[in-house]
Design a protein around this motif. Structure first.
Motif, PDB file in Angstrom:
ATOM      1  N   ASN A  27      88.932  59.218  26.449  1.00 44.24           N
ATOM      2  CA  ASN A  27      90.223  59.669  25.916  1.00 44.24           C
ATOM      3  C   ASN A  27      90.912  58.553  25.136  1.00 44.24           C
ATOM      4  O   ASN A  27      92.083  58.242  25.355  1.00 44.24           O
ATOM      5  CB  ASN A  27      91.101  60.204  27.047  1.00 44.24           C
ATOM      6  N   ASN A  28      90.181  57.964  24.213  1.00 43.16           N
ATOM      7  CA  ASN A  28      90.802  56.967  23.343  1.00 43.16           C
ATOM      8  C   ASN A  28      91.845  57.596  22.425  1.00 43.16           C
ATOM      9  O   ASN A  28      92.748  56.941  21.933  1.00 43.16           O
ATOM     10  CB  ASN A  28      89.741  56.269  22.490  1.00 43.16           C
ATOM     11  N   SER A  29      91.688  58.895  22.186  1.00 41.00           N
ATOM     12  CA  SER A  29      92.632  59.605  21.319  1.00 41.00           C
ATOM     13  C   SER A  29      93.984  59.782  21.999  1.00 41.00           C
ATOM     14  O   SER A  29      94.958  60.156  21.342  1.00 41.00           O
ATOM     15  CB  SER A  29      92.068  60.985  20.970  1.00 41.00           C
ATOM     16  N   GLY A  30      94.057  59.571  23.295  1.00 44.64           N
ATOM     17  CA  GLY A  30      95.325  59.802  23.989  1.00 44.64           C
ATOM     18  C   GLY A  30      95.718  61.262  23.992  1.00 44.64           C
ATOM     19  O   GLY A  30      96.902  61.593  24.017  1.00 44.64           O
ATOM     20  N   GLY A  31      94.721  62.136  23.967  1.00 41.24           N
ATOM     21  CA  GLY A  31      95.014  63.575  24.077  1.00 41.24           C
ATOM     22  C   GLY A  31      95.449  64.238  22.787  1.00 41.24           C
ATOM     23  O   GLY A  31      95.851  65.408  22.805  1.00 41.24           O
ATOM     24  N   ILE A  32      95.369  63.515  21.667  1.00 41.46           N
ATOM     25  CA  ILE A  32      95.845  64.072  20.389  1.00 41.46           C
ATOM     26  C   ILE A  32      94.822  63.773  19.303  1.00 41.46           C
ATOM     27  O   ILE A  32      94.414  62.624  19.140  1.00 41.46           O
ATOM     28  CB  ILE A  32      97.203  63.462  19.982  1.00 41.46           C
ATOM     29  N   GLN A  33      94.423  64.777  18.537  1.00 42.62           N
ATOM     30  CA  GLN A  33      93.523  64.581  17.401  1.00 42.62           C
ATOM     31  C   GLN A  33      94.078  65.315  16.190  1.00 42.62           C
ATOM     32  O   GLN A  33      94.368  66.503  16.245  1.00 42.62           O
ATOM     33  CB  GLN A  33      92.112  65.062  17.761  1.00 42.62           C
ATOM     34  N   GLY A  34      94.220  64.593  15.090  1.00 39.45           N
ATOM     35  CA  GLY A  34      94.810  65.200  13.898  1.00 39.45           C
ATOM     36  C   GLY A  34      96.256  65.591  14.101  1.00 39.45           C
ATOM     37  O   GLY A  34      96.767  66.488  13.433  1.00 39.45           O
ATOM     38  N   GLY A  35      96.920  64.942  15.047  1.00 42.55           N
ATOM     39  CA  GLY A  35      98.337  65.219  15.285  1.00 42.55           C
ATOM     40  C   GLY A  35      98.579  66.328  16.281  1.00 42.55           C
ATOM     41  O   GLY A  35      99.727  66.651  16.592  1.00 42.55           O
ATOM     42  N   ILE A  36      97.490  66.908  16.810  1.00 45.25           N
ATOM     43  CA  ILE A  36      97.576  68.119  17.638  1.00 45.25           C
ATOM     44  C   ILE A  36      96.902  67.854  18.980  1.00 45.25           C
ATOM     45  O   ILE A  36      95.826  67.252  19.032  1.00 45.25           O
ATOM     46  CB  ILE A  36      96.892  69.283  16.896  1.00 45.25           C
ATOM     47  N   SER A  37      97.532  68.324  20.054  1.00 42.17           N
ATOM     48  CA  SER A  37      96.993  68.076  21.395  1.00 42.17           C
ATOM     49  C   SER A  37      95.630  68.755  21.550  1.00 42.17           C
ATOM     50  O   SER A  37      95.396  69.837  21.015  1.00 42.17           O
ATOM     51  CB  SER A  37      97.959  68.606  22.454  1.00 42.17           C
ATOM     52  N   ASN A  38      94.724  68.092  22.296  1.00 44.49           N
ATOM     53  CA  ASN A  38      93.378  68.659  22.495  1.00 44.49           C
ATOM     54  C   ASN A  38      93.139  69.121  23.932  1.00 44.49           C
ATOM     55  O   ASN A  38      92.028  69.522  24.275  1.00 44.49           O
ATOM     56  CB  ASN A  38      92.302  67.651  22.050  1.00 44.49           C
ATOM     57  N   GLY A  39      94.171  69.083  24.753  1.00 43.56           N
ATOM     58  CA  GLY A  39      94.020  69.560  26.125  1.00 43.56           C
ATOM     59  C   GLY A  39      93.793  68.442  27.144  1.00 43.56           C
ATOM     60  O   GLY A  39      93.977  68.648  28.336  1.00 43.56           O
ATOM     61  N   GLU A  40      93.399  67.259  26.668  1.00 44.27           N
ATOM     62  CA  GLU A  40      93.274  66.102  27.563  1.00 44.27           C
ATOM     63  C   GLU A  40      94.684  65.526  27.819  1.00 44.27           C
ATOM     64  O   GLU A  40      95.613  65.814  27.064  1.00 44.27           O
ATOM     65  CB  GLU A  40      92.388  65.028  26.905  1.00 44.27           C
ATOM     66  N   PRO A  41      94.841  64.693  28.860  1.00 46.99           N
ATOM     67  CA  PRO A  41      96.164  64.095  29.100  1.00 46.99           C
ATOM     68  C   PRO A  41      96.665  63.313  27.884  1.00 46.99           C
ATOM     69  O   PRO A  41      95.894  62.588  27.252  1.00 46.99           O
ATOM     70  CB  PRO A  41      95.919  63.152  30.283  1.00 46.99           C
ATOM     71  N   VAL A  42      97.935  63.503  27.556  1.00 51.75           N
ATOM     72  CA  VAL A  42      98.571  62.707  26.502  1.00 51.75           C
ATOM     73  C   VAL A  42      99.080  61.424  27.149  1.00 51.75           C
ATOM     74  O   VAL A  42      99.873  61.470  28.094  1.00 51.75           O
ATOM     75  CB  VAL A  42      99.716  63.482  25.830  1.00 51.75           C
ATOM     76  N   ILE A  43      98.583  60.294  26.670  1.00 51.69           N
ATOM     77  CA  ILE A  43      98.875  59.006  27.297  1.00 51.69           C
ATOM     78  C   ILE A  43      99.417  58.038  26.252  1.00 51.69           C
ATOM     79  O   ILE A  43      98.801  57.855  25.200  1.00 51.69           O
ATOM     80  CB  ILE A  43      97.600  58.413  27.946  1.00 51.69           C
ATOM     81  N   PHE A  44     100.549  57.448  26.550  1.00 53.79           N
ATOM     82  CA  PHE A  44     101.112  56.481  25.597  1.00 53.79           C
ATOM     83  C   PHE A  44     101.812  55.358  26.338  1.00 53.79           C
ATOM     84  O   PHE A  44     102.067  55.464  27.550  1.00 53.79           O
ATOM     85  CB  PHE A  44     102.058  57.162  24.612  1.00 53.79           C
TER      86      PHE A  44
END
Lengths: 338, 338, 338, 338
Positions: free
Chosen positions: B256-273
């Motif tokens: 989850n290097n994307s932090g749950g967001i790809q292309g500005g849109i959530s992908n269902g994984e945890p959003v982490i910041f």
């Protein structure tokens, strides 16, 4: 304001693909045309419409990816969001959309410079493991750095030694069919004190919003940033000192850990921030992923992409900074005049 | 939705001053009252007005600072922006304004949890030089961390060993009449895929905007953040894998290097910041600065301030995350339904 | 700007219930208090919070209407929109919300007058079948009418003869347990040329938006309005003529069918518009309607309402005009200064 | 949603110049092209870009007007606002900008019809002194009027007798080198109950804003409008009655003086409003006006303009109504789903 295409084309040329061996071979002239909003090279005050036509477009390159969402791309999330997605080249999620930002930013920059003498200079401060040494960068931030200094090498790093290492870092990724990320530092000089709103639309918040809206960005720092969390308040505080000139009575600060902003509002010192870019998601290497249906598979991407987008992102960062500043300055002008 | 004051008070209590020896001795009950928008503990769909009255207020504390802009505070920039400033306690620039954010965020959180099961858990991952070890934090991000875990110690760090070191770090600053900054990590679980807009209002951009609007913040990272700039694309890309359950056919990612967001849109994984906080600007130590008139002077601040705001900022980060998520989810709902 | 409660209270008093035999006997002091945004009677540039507490409130009056949506009220539509509604007095749909508009408008008006000498004078030009004669009104629009002229009678009609007839019209409705509507004309003098945006936010569009947001309004006319559709272009066009004074070189128009706005932008002539108000929906007369379940029934409303809201709506129209003007002028100021 | 150019072209054809002897001889094909936002005739969820190229353009026609601001045009106000103006054809103030509104409105209409069965039918109800008789119009509003009914004559008045008189009215103006205004009535059927916001963005307020943003408009009425001010509440109130069908339990109203909106929110009845258009400002007749410098002069306009814009404005009114409705419905959808 005087305005013609040549005021805009320069930044588009700095952003366009195919500039060097280090970038995507995709070719685009990226010539801008002003459609409306000016007459006889003067702006009319009404909206300005700029157009850049696409030319080199090969949808076939993307054909084998229809069933496989590209890892760390937006294929999967667009499908989830809209229930449909563009079949080629990323559609709306393609970084090609940043051309509009750079074109609009060039208009904003011209106005900022003519009215306030504001100069916005971004440069590459990190590529992969390579960073400009801390002391060197501290000097760079205080220098009167120009875009011509930045453009002296292919990676847009104004420290020549570091630049060479960065070129190697990108070439290594290219040879390895891999990609590499990096960091851009941006310095905005001559911003008048008083710009930015006090609560939700702090100047650093607007800049962070703008920078994180650029494709592939992962982080934003204003002034001391994450490193600023590690020092004591007595070291971090920027002490005031008189910087009154003959024409203008004002204070400055002895240090600039604040990055030119205090309480969300510019203090007259340079506004300095950094933006993190991840390595591009499209790589030539085979990737173990799965199809939209959840079947495990191997993906071999073709397409034509950059091993590193950071040097080309320099004018994008400058453009977004200019757009934020022009908005915030117009807001403040409505107040000052009253 | 059912709503009464007790749904909101809990987060206000986590934010309020005077919770421990580590925070400002300024005392406030910070009791919230719902003025409108509900009837019989049910929301009516119309705007909800919440009020928290100030109680402990000592303007005299600020009297000697009228002529001296406090270093790294907003006194100077407010004066430049408005031509006037509040004479006491920072006025609009006081972090006391965050009480409204926390109250509103508590309402947003309740709705997010009831409708989508969304959980937002922030914790302190760094204080000054002390950081949770990398491997420990990697495990924390994947764990089912709860707020009760976070609240087990005064610094709101869920790793007990690190927490002890952090307490010492703050006490040392306190004894030294100095202050210290830190980092908050926030994990948002169960966000449905498809949230966030594709270009300017990417989910990470909205989060960055919200976080950098919190007083004293200096940086924001989504997913891999600045560290993500240092690895190759082949390591950074999040490979897809089937995460289909009996009720829901979907993909997840292996990392989850994307932090749950790809292309500005959530992908269902945890959003982490992560969010960086500078050390508080108000310190007891004498500071060499100058007056509004540019005269050099020494400043000895009195007031009652925190040596470290980071533990109290945990509910503020959660609140701002909730407000961003509820906005973006409502926008997406208008689309899904169509 | 100097500001204290007395700058605001005057307009609230003109709006408040119980002013005369012609209005609702519901009693409210409607005393305003400034909570924030000023210090020592000076505005600080930060948001101003104004509070007016409700006092006379009798929910029992509304008890028998729980099952019956009041005709031409918002009970049914709120239920459809939100799936719930406030059980008493209309909740958010109560015209009591206009108190906030009047309070905010008073602040806007003060600024408009101090900076630009702008005067906003509304008056009642029609009640039911009674209208100010056309020629009389043409003179009124050109006169230097003041609020004190408007307030010389209970109905706020500056033509004394017409005012008497209007009083009778309202009394007749009152005696009949019925209600009556009317028309308000508003004249805004000394608006500088250049205010208003060219396409979607034309000045008349913003005014129409604001006026139709006032409860019970049914129509809006700028300048010649609906009557202007009946004349030829050669009669309707406003010919230009020099109105240069010693201090200001400018053109004016010989007639003002445009209502002071051309192409969406103010031309320096008085901005003149009219607003239609329907008869209040709450009447004492028995009404043949049905319940929420569709069962036919008779409704006998109690509550305490006005037979005619138009005289009390005069300060509301002025307030909304002031709020539109201040917004549009601030937007133009950001441009002028550049 | 399926979408291609033919879904849009129809309304552009109804708006375009040169349709009949009654309109400007200026010729434009006004062919629309979809540039982005669709693939294989399906919308992608991302922004849709539509382009219509200008073709017939004769700047020389406007040459003699450079020094003279055209009466009741925007030449003077643009000069005052921007300090500069476009030298030909009105620039941004040209009603040619409405082509974008009609194109966008056609997309909105298609969605409204497919999702909710919403039908938006506007027609000409008045030209100069000629009006559809009151009883005839009352029947029209309740009928299942179609656009094909409206388009049966050149003036787009669905009452054939009135239409003939209107044609004469326009021809008389044309022969006289003069111009004439008129009124458009718009009926929107099948709008679900619950659309519109309760306070500032009432549905009628949004419609008024949209309609008054159309060039040459002078007034807006919802439901009973200005005539509604003249009747008693007992006559004006719309009594509820059951209109439950097999599929949907709901109330309707026996009359529709509310114009389908109560408390700012749609009630399920047809939304009906009227818009006033002034006579076009450009006329062939000589006009006694003055130059920008204040010198008295005679103006003989050339250009190619309509003696009456009202029939061509029918699709513009429909488009703006569609755009307001789609916005408000999306807002409500975000709520319903929650």
């Amino acid at each position: 304001m005087k305005l013609n295409e040549s005021d805009i084309q320069g930044q588009l040329d700095r952003r366009k693909p195919g500039q060097s061996k280090l970038t995507t071979p995709r070719k685009e002239q990226d010539l801008v045309k002003i459609l409306s909003g000016t007459e006889a090279n003067l702006t009319l005050g009404t909206p300005i419409c700029l157009v850049v036509q696409n030319q080199d477009f090969k949808p076939a390159d993307y054909a084998n990816m229809l069933d496989i969402p590209r890892p760390s791309h937006a294929d999967y999330t667009y499908q989830k969001k809209y229930g449909i997605r563009s079949s080629s080249g990323g559609g709306r999620s393609s970084a090609r959309e940043t051309i509009g930002r750079v074109a609009a930013g060039a208009v904003a920059e011209k106005w900022l410079y003519e009215k306030y003498g504001i100069e916005i200079i971004a440069y590459v401060s990190g590529i992969g493991q390579i960073q400009i040494p801390t002391e060197t960068e501290a000097l760079l931030k205080q220098s009167m750095l120009k875009r011509s200094d930045v453009d002296q090498n292919l990676v847009r790093c104004p420290d020549e030694k570091t630049a060479e290492l960065m070129v190697h870092e990108i070439e290594a990724a290219l040879n390895d069919q891999d990609s590499v990320g990096g960091i851009i530092t941006c310095v905005c000089r001559n911003i008048p004190a008083g710009i930015g709103e006090p609560v939700f639309d702090k100047l650093e918040a607007m800049l962070a919003h703008a920078m994180l809206s650029i494709p592939a960005t992962k982080g934003f720092e204003i002034g001391s940033g994450f490193d600023g969390t590690k020092v004591k308040g007595s070291q971090h505080n920027d002490m005031f000192t008189s910087k009154t000139s003959s024409s203008d009575k004002k204070l400055g600060t002895k240090t600039n850990n604040s990055g030119g902003i205090q309480g969300g509002i510019s203090n007259g010192e340079p506004v300095i921030f950094r933006v993190a870019f991840k390595p591009p998601a499209t790589i030539g290497k085979t990737q173990e992923t799965c199809t939209f249906d959840g079947e495990e598979c191997l993906l071999n991407a073709k397409g034509r992409h950059d091993p590193c987008v950071v040097p080309r992102a320099v004018p994008i960062v400058e453009a977004m900074a200019a757009l934020v500043l022009v908005d915030q300055i117009l807001i403040q002008q409505s107040r000052v005049n009253s």
